[in-house]
Design a protein around this motif. Structure first.
Motif, PDB file in Angstrom:
ATOM      1  N   PRO A  17       0.848  -1.195   0.000  1.00  0.00           N
ATOM      2  CA  PRO A  17       0.000   0.000   0.000  1.00  0.00           C
ATOM      3  C   PRO A  17       0.885   1.247   0.000  1.00  0.00           C
ATOM      4  N   ASN A  18       0.501   2.259  -0.737  1.00  0.00           N
ATOM      5  CA  ASN A  18       1.203   3.549  -0.769  1.00  0.00           C
ATOM      6  C   ASN A  18       2.451   3.585  -1.651  1.00  0.00           C
ATOM      7  N   ALA A  19       2.726   2.502  -2.381  1.00  0.00           N
ATOM      8  CA  ALA A  19       3.926   2.472  -3.221  1.00  0.00           C
ATOM      9  C   ALA A  19       3.836   3.465  -4.377  1.00  0.00           C
ATOM     10  N   GLY A  20       2.598   3.833  -4.741  1.00  0.00           N
ATOM     11  CA  GLY A  20       2.436   4.787  -5.843  1.00  0.00           C
ATOM     12  C   GLY A  20       1.813   4.162  -7.089  1.00  0.00           C
ATOM     13  N   LYS A  21       1.147   3.041  -6.910  1.00  0.00           N
ATOM     14  CA  LYS A  21       0.539   2.316  -8.040  1.00  0.00           C
ATOM     15  C   LYS A  21      -0.529   3.157  -8.753  1.00  0.00           C
ATOM     16  N   SER A  22      -1.409   3.733  -7.980  1.00  0.00           N
ATOM     17  CA  SER A  22      -2.486   4.525  -8.591  1.00  0.00           C
ATOM     18  C   SER A  22      -1.936   5.778  -9.253  1.00  0.00           C
ATOM     19  N   THR A  23      -0.934   6.378  -8.633  1.00  0.00           N
ATOM     20  CA  THR A  23      -0.305   7.568  -9.218  1.00  0.00           C
ATOM     21  C   THR A  23       0.314   7.212 -10.569  1.00  0.00           C
ATOM     22  N   LEU A  24       0.981   6.071 -10.643  1.00  0.00           N
ATOM     23  CA  LEU A  24       1.600   5.640 -11.895  1.00  0.00           C
ATOM     24  C   LEU A  24       0.535   5.352 -12.953  1.00  0.00           C
ATOM     25  N   ILE A  35      -8.200   6.650  -7.694  1.00  0.00           N
ATOM     26  CA  ILE A  35      -8.063   7.683  -6.680  1.00  0.00           C
ATOM     27  C   ILE A  35      -6.762   7.510  -5.901  1.00  0.00           C
ATOM     28  N   VAL A  36      -6.213   8.624  -5.454  1.00  0.00           N
ATOM     29  CA  VAL A  36      -4.917   8.646  -4.780  1.00  0.00           C
ATOM     30  C   VAL A  36      -5.044   9.461  -3.511  1.00  0.00           C
ATOM     31  N   THR A  37      -4.584   8.889  -2.400  1.00  0.00           N
ATOM     32  CA  THR A  37      -4.457   9.704  -1.197  1.00  0.00           C
ATOM     33  C   THR A  37      -3.173   9.278  -0.508  1.00  0.00           C
ATOM     34  N   HIS A  38      -2.795  10.014   0.519  1.00  0.00           N
ATOM     35  CA  HIS A  38      -1.593   9.654   1.263  1.00  0.00           C
ATOM     36  C   HIS A  38      -1.882   8.512   2.227  1.00  0.00           C
ATOM     37  N   LYS A  39      -3.131   8.101   2.351  1.00  0.00           N
ATOM     38  CA  LYS A  39      -3.478   7.023   3.297  1.00  0.00           C
ATOM     39  C   LYS A  39      -3.353   5.654   2.640  1.00  0.00           C
ATOM     40  N   ILE A 126      11.348   1.065  -9.140  1.00  0.00           N
ATOM     41  CA  ILE A 126      11.681   1.726  -7.870  1.00  0.00           C
ATOM     42  C   ILE A 126      11.135   3.145  -7.983  1.00  0.00           C
ATOM     43  N   ASN A 127      10.110   3.408  -7.206  1.00  0.00           N
ATOM     44  CA  ASN A 127       9.381   4.681  -7.314  1.00  0.00           C
ATOM     45  C   ASN A 127       9.827   5.687  -6.246  1.00  0.00           C
ATOM     46  N   LYS A 128       9.418   6.906  -6.430  1.00  0.00           N
ATOM     47  CA  LYS A 128       9.709   8.023  -5.506  1.00  0.00           C
ATOM     48  C   LYS A 128      11.207   8.312  -5.458  1.00  0.00           C
ATOM     49  N   ILE A 129      11.872   8.215  -6.622  1.00  0.00           N
ATOM     50  CA  ILE A 129      13.313   8.485  -6.650  1.00  0.00           C
ATOM     51  C   ILE A 129      13.610   9.954  -6.341  1.00  0.00           C
ATOM     52  N   ASP A 130      12.584  10.778  -6.403  1.00  0.00           N
ATOM     53  CA  ASP A 130      12.768  12.186  -6.025  1.00  0.00           C
ATOM     54  C   ASP A 130      13.073  12.318  -4.540  1.00  0.00           C
ATOM     55  N   ARG A 131      12.888  11.241  -3.789  1.00  0.00           N
ATOM     56  CA  ARG A 131      13.102  11.331  -2.339  1.00  0.00           C
ATOM     57  C   ARG A 131      14.460  10.839  -1.863  1.00  0.00           C
ATOM     58  N   VAL A 132      15.269  10.263  -2.773  1.00  0.00           N
ATOM     59  CA  VAL A 132      16.570   9.752  -2.308  1.00  0.00           C
ATOM     60  C   VAL A 132      17.725  10.157  -3.224  1.00  0.00           C
ATOM     61  N   ILE A 156      11.936   5.343 -11.203  1.00  0.00           N
ATOM     62  CA  ILE A 156      10.899   6.298 -11.625  1.00  0.00           C
ATOM     63  C   ILE A 156      10.427   7.224 -10.496  1.00  0.00           C
ATOM     64  N   SER A 157       9.798   8.288 -10.911  1.00  0.00           N
ATOM     65  CA  SER A 157       8.985   9.066  -9.978  1.00  0.00           C
ATOM     66  C   SER A 157       7.623   9.184 -10.646  1.00  0.00           C
ATOM     67  N   ALA A 158       6.691   8.429 -10.157  1.00  0.00           N
ATOM     68  CA  ALA A 158       5.351   8.420 -10.751  1.00  0.00           C
ATOM     69  C   ALA A 158       4.732   9.805 -10.642  1.00  0.00           C
ATOM     70  N   GLU A 159       5.061  10.493  -9.541  1.00  0.00           N
ATOM     71  CA  GLU A 159       4.470  11.803  -9.309  1.00  0.00           C
ATOM     72  C   GLU A 159       5.077  12.866 -10.221  1.00  0.00           C
ATOM     73  N   LYS A 160       6.397  12.850 -10.344  1.00  0.00           N
ATOM     74  CA  LYS A 160       7.080  13.879 -11.143  1.00  0.00           C
ATOM     75  C   LYS A 160       7.215  13.467 -12.607  1.00  0.00           C
TER      76      LYS A 160
HETATM   77  N1  LIG Z   1       7.501  11.882  -3.427  1.00  0.00           N
HETATM   78  C1  LIG Z   1       6.751  11.092  -4.195  1.00  0.00           C
HETATM   79  N2  LIG Z   1       5.511  10.720  -3.767  1.00  0.00           N
HETATM   80  C2  LIG Z   1       4.789   9.901  -4.552  1.00  0.00           C
HETATM   81  C3  LIG Z   1       5.270   9.423  -5.802  1.00  0.00           C
HETATM   82  N3  LIG Z   1       4.334   8.607  -6.328  1.00  0.00           N
HETATM   83  C4  LIG Z   1       3.300   8.586  -5.463  1.00  0.00           C
HETATM   84  N4  LIG Z   1       3.556   9.368  -4.382  1.00  0.00           N
HETATM   85  C5  LIG Z   1       2.672   9.620  -3.226  1.00  0.00           C
HETATM   86  O1  LIG Z   1       2.512   8.418  -2.476  1.00  0.00           O
HETATM   87  C6  LIG Z   1       1.198   8.340  -1.906  1.00  0.00           C
HETATM   88  C7  LIG Z   1       0.532   7.032  -2.291  1.00  0.00           C
HETATM   89  O2  LIG Z   1       0.284   7.032  -3.676  1.00  0.00           O
HETATM   90  P1  LIG Z   1      -0.790   6.063  -4.328  1.00  0.00           P
HETATM   91  O3  LIG Z   1      -0.642   6.192  -5.804  1.00  0.00           O
HETATM   92  O4  LIG Z   1      -2.148   6.268  -3.734  1.00  0.00           O
HETATM   93  O5  LIG Z   1      -0.226   4.640  -3.849  1.00  0.00           O
HETATM   94  P2  LIG Z   1      -0.888   3.195  -3.972  1.00  0.00           P
HETATM   95  O6  LIG Z   1      -1.445   2.869  -2.632  1.00  0.00           O
HETATM   96  O7  LIG Z   1       0.257   2.278  -4.317  1.00  0.00           O
HETATM   97  O8  LIG Z   1      -1.915   3.251  -5.051  1.00  0.00           O
HETATM   98  C8  LIG Z   1       0.456   9.570  -2.401  1.00  0.00           C
HETATM   99  O9  LIG Z   1       0.499  10.534  -1.379  1.00  0.00           O
HETATM  100  C9  LIG Z   1       1.253   9.999  -3.615  1.00  0.00           C
HETATM  101  O10 LIG Z   1       1.128  11.362  -3.887  1.00  0.00           O
HETATM  102  C10 LIG Z   1       6.579   9.863  -6.243  1.00  0.00           C
HETATM  103  O11 LIG Z   1       7.084   9.523  -7.304  1.00  0.00           O
HETATM  104  N5  LIG Z   1       7.261  10.678  -5.384  1.00  0.00           N
END
Ligand SMILES: Nc1nc2c(ncn2[C@@H]2O[C@H](COP(=O)(O)OP(=O)(O)O)[C@@H](O)[C@H]2O)c(=O)[nH]1
Ligand SMILES: [Mg+2]
Length: 306
Positions: A17-24, A35-39, A126-132, A156-160
């Motif tokens: 959970p929270n890996a960024g699947k929905s964002t990608l 839908i995407v949330t931080h939860k 490997i997601n969220k590379i903007d964080r490391v 990758i950075s799914a968000e960026k």
């Molecule tokens: N910093 C950063 N945050 C991200 C990235 N991708 C997703 N997030 C955040 O991680 C949280 C979970 O994302 P979500 O897509 O809902 O994850 P899921 O549970 O795997 O579907 C959200 O707050 C996103 O905004 C990324 O590439 N970088």
């Protein structure tokens, strides 16, 4: 374009959970279909988003996260995720760069070893590379590939958006040759009613604290296209207790009102016409054990059995 030139296939996105699947998924599709949330555990059913990559059609299957399930709903969610993976032409495992090879990822890899289909490619993203920092990414890439025989690794950075196009191109080449599975302009295969319910659930999840979002569900009960081009949508928010109803409504109904406004704005953008949204809160102590509610989420009630 003839069928011989086109390719199409299913790509399952799995991970904690929270890996960024929905964002990608949303980035690949170019629209918000999941839908995407931080939860954690925001995604419940399997959401299909459709993306084009040259002559390839990629049908992404966003899955609920893989975790240790406790409730019936959680078990059904995890089962849906594994079914999504089993049915896919390619599996993409997403992990978080800053968290690395966690216990949860370890458990997924162990399960994947058993469940991986014959010849089924499994890619690592490997997601969220903007964080490391870069050196950490290199070490993590090595460590992950020692642990599991991934067919390819993407940073990758799914968000960026970093690295997402490389992943898309790779997937486009991996899916089998064949006709497209959906019309070229379709971006999701979730019924509109369900997308509408998910949008409202997202706004509730963002607004409500702690555990409450996990104990409510939203269903679209009515959908009426009007002569003036607008649509009337009636939705029910199911909660388990009177107390929860009070919280969801808020003082003088202000919480539901704010949620309704935010959901309506997003629905109007998504549908491209005016929306009249009516929300009702219904107390249903047993909804977490009702087959009908699972059906509405696209989940299999029986999969949730202990
Ligand atoms: N910093 C950063 N945050 C991200 C990235 N991708 C997703 N997030 C955040 O991680 C949280 C979970 O994302 P979500 O897509 O809902 O994850 P899921 O549970 O795997 O579907 C959200 O707050 C996103 O905004 C990324 O590439 N970088
Ligand atoms: Mg999700």
């Amino acid at each position: 374009m003839t069928d011989e030139e086109t390719r199409a296939g299913f790509v399952a996105l799995i991970g904690e959970p929270n890996a960024g699947k929905s964002t990608l998924l949303n980035r690949m599709v170019g629209a918000k279909v999941s839908i995407v949330t931080h939860k954690v555990q925001t995604t419940r059913g399997r959401v299909r988003g459709i993306a084009m990559a040259g002559a390839s059609q990629l049908v992404f299957v966003d899955t609920p996260g893989l975790f240790q399930p406790k409730r019936r709903l959680d078990r059904a969610m995890v089962a849906a995720a594994w079914t999504g993976a089993a049915d896919a032409d390619v599996v993409v495992l997403l992990i978080e760069a800053h968290r690395g090879l966690t216990e949860g990822v370890e458990a997924i890899l162990t399960a994947l070893e058993e469940r991986r289909g014959e010849g089924q490619p499994v890619l690592l993203a490997i997601n969220k590379i903007d964080r490391v920092e870069a050196p950490k990414l290199l070490a993590l890439t090595e460590r992950m590939n020692e642990r599991y025989a991934f067919d390819a690794t993407f940073l990758i950075s799914a968000e960026k958006g970093h690295g997402v196009e490389d992943l898309r191109a790779d997937l486009a080449a991996r899916v089998p040759a064949g006709p497209w599975l959906y019309p070229e302009d379709q971006i999701a295969d979730l019924p509109l009613r369900m997308i509408a319910a998910e949008i409202t659930r997202e706004k509730l999840t963002l607004r409500l604290h702690q555990e409450l979002p996990y104990q409510l569900t939203v269903e679209t009960e009515g959908w009426e296209d009007r002569d003036d081009g607008s649509v009337r949508i009636d939705q029910v928010i199911y909660v388990v207790r009177d107390g929860h109803k009070g919280i969801v409504l808020g003082k003088k109904g202000e919480t539901t009102k704010a949620v309704g406004q935010a959901a309506r704005a997003e629905l109007e953008e998504f549908l491209g016409h005016r929306v009249h949204l009516f929300l009702q809160v219904r107390v249903r102590p047993g909804w977490l054990e009702e087959a009908e509610r699972f059906d509405a989420m696209g989940l299999d009630f029986k999969d949730g059995e202990a």
